[in-house]
Design a protein around this motif. Structure first.
Motif, PDB file in Angstrom:
ATOM      1  N   MET A   1       0.850  -1.173   0.000  1.00 37.35           N
ATOM      2  CA  MET A   1       0.000   0.000   0.000  1.00 37.35           C
ATOM      3  C   MET A   1       0.892   1.232   0.000  1.00 37.35           C
ATOM      4  SD  MET A   1      -2.815   1.205   2.827  1.00 37.35           S
ATOM      5  CE  MET A   1      -3.858  -0.200   2.596  1.00 37.35           C
ATOM      6  N   SER A   2       0.565   2.200  -0.798  1.00 38.27           N
ATOM      7  CA  SER A   2       1.321   3.435  -0.862  1.00 38.27           C
ATOM      8  C   SER A   2       0.392   4.583  -0.514  1.00 38.27           C
ATOM      9  CB  SER A   2       1.887   3.606  -2.271  1.00 38.27           C
ATOM     10  OG  SER A   2       2.557   4.823  -2.366  1.00 38.27           O
ATOM     11  N   GLY A   3       0.834   5.455   0.381  1.00 33.45           N
ATOM     12  CA  GLY A   3      -0.029   6.541   0.820  1.00 33.45           C
ATOM     13  C   GLY A   3       0.644   7.891   0.697  1.00 33.45           C
ATOM     14  N   ALA A   4      -0.057   8.901   1.157  1.00 33.69           N
ATOM     15  CA  ALA A   4       0.433  10.268   1.077  1.00 33.69           C
ATOM     16  C   ALA A   4       1.395  10.611   2.210  1.00 33.69           C
ATOM     17  CB  ALA A   4      -0.742  11.228   1.089  1.00 33.69           C
ATOM     18  N   LEU A   5       1.441   9.810   3.256  1.00 35.67           N
ATOM     19  CA  LEU A   5       2.291  10.106   4.406  1.00 35.67           C
ATOM     20  C   LEU A   5       3.683   9.515   4.232  1.00 35.67           C
ATOM     21  CD1 LEU A   5      -0.183   9.461   7.355  1.00 35.67           C
ATOM     22  CD2 LEU A   5       0.508  11.660   6.401  1.00 35.67           C
ATOM     23  N   ALA A   6       4.649  10.165   4.835  1.00 31.70           N
ATOM     24  CA  ALA A   6       6.015   9.653   4.841  1.00 31.70           C
ATOM     25  C   ALA A   6       6.077   8.351   5.625  1.00 31.70           C
ATOM     26  CB  ALA A   6       6.947  10.686   5.469  1.00 31.70           C
ATOM     27  N   ASP A   8       7.819   7.497   7.949  1.00 28.93           N
ATOM     28  CA  ASP A   8       8.046   7.671   9.389  1.00 28.93           C
ATOM     29  C   ASP A   8       7.057   8.651  10.024  1.00 28.93           C
ATOM     30  OD1 ASP A   8       8.958  10.023   8.259  1.00 28.93           O
ATOM     31  OD2 ASP A   8      10.851  10.035   9.373  1.00 28.93           O
ATOM     32  N   ALA A   9       5.983   8.961   9.350  1.00 25.34           N
ATOM     33  CA  ALA A   9       5.011   9.953   9.838  1.00 25.34           C
ATOM     34  C   ALA A   9       4.417   9.596  11.196  1.00 25.34           C
ATOM     35  CB  ALA A   9       3.894  10.150   8.825  1.00 25.34           C
ATOM     36  N   ASN A  10       4.303   8.313  11.488  1.00 22.63           N
ATOM     37  CA  ASN A  10       3.720   7.877  12.765  1.00 22.63           C
ATOM     38  C   ASN A  10       4.725   7.173  13.667  1.00 22.63           C
ATOM     39  OD1 ASN A  10       0.917   8.726  12.665  1.00 22.63           O
ATOM     40  ND2 ASN A  10       0.798   7.407  10.860  1.00 22.63           N
ATOM     41  N   ARG A  11       6.003   7.371  13.411  1.00 27.76           N
ATOM     42  CA  ARG A  11       7.027   6.758  14.253  1.00 27.76           C
ATOM     43  C   ARG A  11       6.850   7.237  15.687  1.00 27.76           C
ATOM     44  NH1 ARG A  11      12.673   8.144  12.613  1.00 27.76           N
ATOM     45  NH2 ARG A  11      12.057   6.958  10.797  1.00 27.76           N
ATOM     46  N   GLY A  12       6.936   6.316  16.629  1.00 28.55           N
ATOM     47  CA  GLY A  12       6.789   6.659  18.039  1.00 28.55           C
ATOM     48  C   GLY A  12       5.352   6.695  18.511  1.00 28.55           C
ATOM     49  N   PHE A  32      -1.146   2.304   9.089  1.00 23.68           N
ATOM     50  CA  PHE A  32      -0.430   2.856  10.237  1.00 23.68           C
ATOM     51  C   PHE A  32       0.948   2.222  10.367  1.00 23.68           C
ATOM     52  CE2 PHE A  32      -4.521   4.473  11.892  1.00 23.68           C
ATOM     53  CZ  PHE A  32      -4.107   5.738  12.290  1.00 23.68           C
ATOM     54  N   ALA A  33       1.026   0.910  10.189  1.00 21.62           N
ATOM     55  CA  ALA A  33       2.315   0.217  10.282  1.00 21.62           C
ATOM     56  C   ALA A  33       3.282   0.731   9.220  1.00 21.62           C
ATOM     57  CB  ALA A  33       2.108  -1.287  10.141  1.00 21.62           C
ATOM     58  N   GLU A  34       2.790   0.960   8.012  1.00 20.61           N
ATOM     59  CA  GLU A  34       3.642   1.432   6.928  1.00 20.61           C
ATOM     60  C   GLU A  34       4.177   2.841   7.170  1.00 20.61           C
ATOM     61  OE1 GLU A  34       1.193   0.946   3.471  1.00 20.61           O
ATOM     62  OE2 GLU A  34       1.833  -1.136   3.196  1.00 20.61           O
ATOM     63  N   THR A  35       3.547   3.563   8.070  1.00 18.02           N
ATOM     64  CA  THR A  35       4.016   4.912   8.381  1.00 18.02           C
ATOM     65  C   THR A  35       4.716   4.967   9.740  1.00 18.02           C
ATOM     66  OG1 THR A  35       1.831   5.560   9.226  1.00 18.02           O
ATOM     67  CG2 THR A  35       2.309   6.037   6.908  1.00 18.02           C
ATOM     68  N   GLY A  36       5.146   3.797  10.222  1.00 23.34           N
ATOM     69  CA  GLY A  36       6.005   3.733  11.388  1.00 23.34           C
ATOM     70  C   GLY A  36       5.354   3.516  12.733  1.00 23.34           C
ATOM     71  N   ALA A  37       4.037   3.436  12.798  1.00 27.14           N
ATOM     72  CA  ALA A  37       3.364   3.222  14.085  1.00 27.14           C
ATOM     73  C   ALA A  37       3.538   1.782  14.552  1.00 27.14           C
ATOM     74  CB  ALA A  37       1.880   3.550  13.974  1.00 27.14           C
ATOM     75  N   ARG A  38       3.593   1.622  15.859  1.00 27.87           N
ATOM     76  CA  ARG A  38       3.425   0.297  16.443  1.00 27.87           C
ATOM     77  C   ARG A  38       1.918   0.066  16.437  1.00 27.87           C
ATOM     78  NH1 ARG A  38       6.613   0.401  21.955  1.00 27.87           N
ATOM     79  NH2 ARG A  38       5.463   2.341  22.138  1.00 27.87           N
ATOM     80  N   VAL A  39       1.507  -1.133  16.097  1.00 27.17           N
ATOM     81  CA  VAL A  39       0.088  -1.406  15.883  1.00 27.17           C
ATOM     82  C   VAL A  39      -0.409  -2.453  16.866  1.00 27.17           C
ATOM     83  CG1 VAL A  39      -1.612  -2.190  14.197  1.00 27.17           C
ATOM     84  CG2 VAL A  39       0.328  -0.834  13.438  1.00 27.17           C
ATOM     85  N   VAL A  40      -1.536  -2.156  17.509  1.00 23.95           N
ATOM     86  CA  VAL A  40      -2.245  -3.123  18.344  1.00 23.95           C
ATOM     87  C   VAL A  40      -3.547  -3.422  17.612  1.00 23.95           C
ATOM     88  CG1 VAL A  40      -3.359  -3.575  20.567  1.00 23.95           C
ATOM     89  CG2 VAL A  40      -1.300  -2.137  20.460  1.00 23.95           C
ATOM     90  N   GLY A  60       7.480  -6.074   8.256  1.00 22.24           N
ATOM     91  CA  GLY A  60       8.393  -5.297   9.083  1.00 22.24           C
ATOM     92  C   GLY A  60       7.748  -4.483  10.191  1.00 22.24           C
ATOM     93  N   ALA A  61       6.466  -4.675  10.424  1.00 25.51           N
ATOM     94  CA  ALA A  61       5.768  -3.911  11.450  1.00 25.51           C
ATOM     95  C   ALA A  61       6.005  -4.491  12.838  1.00 25.51           C
ATOM     96  CB  ALA A  61       4.267  -3.895  11.161  1.00 25.51           C
ATOM     97  N   GLU A  62       5.908  -3.623  13.836  1.00 29.54           N
ATOM     98  CA  GLU A  62       5.874  -4.062  15.225  1.00 29.54           C
ATOM     99  C   GLU A  62       4.404  -4.114  15.609  1.00 29.54           C
ATOM    100  OE1 GLU A  62       7.657  -2.915  19.604  1.00 29.54           O
ATOM    101  OE2 GLU A  62       8.171  -1.671  17.880  1.00 29.54           O
TER     102      GLU A  62
END
Length: 104
Positions: A1-6, A8-12, A32-40, A60-62
């Motif tokens: 999936m490719s989106g408009a956000l970088a 690392d937009a949701n890193r941390g 969310f995972a693709e933009t760096g978020a940890r996902v529950v 590669g998601a956490e």
């Protein structure tokens, strides 16, 4: 999936997604995972959660995946407590006390 956000937009940040094992819940979990978020992710059925967890981690998601029926307030409280709690070493297990801190 490719989106408009970088990437690392949701890193941390942490995203808690209900119904994250299938369809309309799985798509934002992936985004969310693709933009760096940890996902529950949570859902009522463990098999779809296991599949989603495997795919997210392969990408590669956490991720933390826990069964939870959001119609049951006590289960929701336990879900949030699990997502906020204990050692990161258990985070890969579906349906186990898999936890890690949500942070600020």
């Amino acid at each position: 999936m490719s989106g408009a956000l970088a990437s690392d937009a949701n890193r941390g940040k942490v995203a808690l997604i209900t119904g994250g094992g299938t369809g309309i819940g799985r798509a934002p979990a992936t985004a969310f995972a693709e933009t760096g978020a940890r996902v529950v992710i949570c859902g009522r059925r463990q098999d779809p959660l296991s599949d989603a967890l495997a795919q997210l981690e392969q990408d590669g998601a956490e991720c933390l995946a826990l069964p939870c029926d959001v119609r049951e307030p006590d289960r929701v409280r336990a879900l949030v407590d699990a997502a906020r709690g204990a050692p990161a070493g258990h985070r890969r297990s579906v349906g186990a006390p898999a936890r890690w801190p949500l942070g600020p």
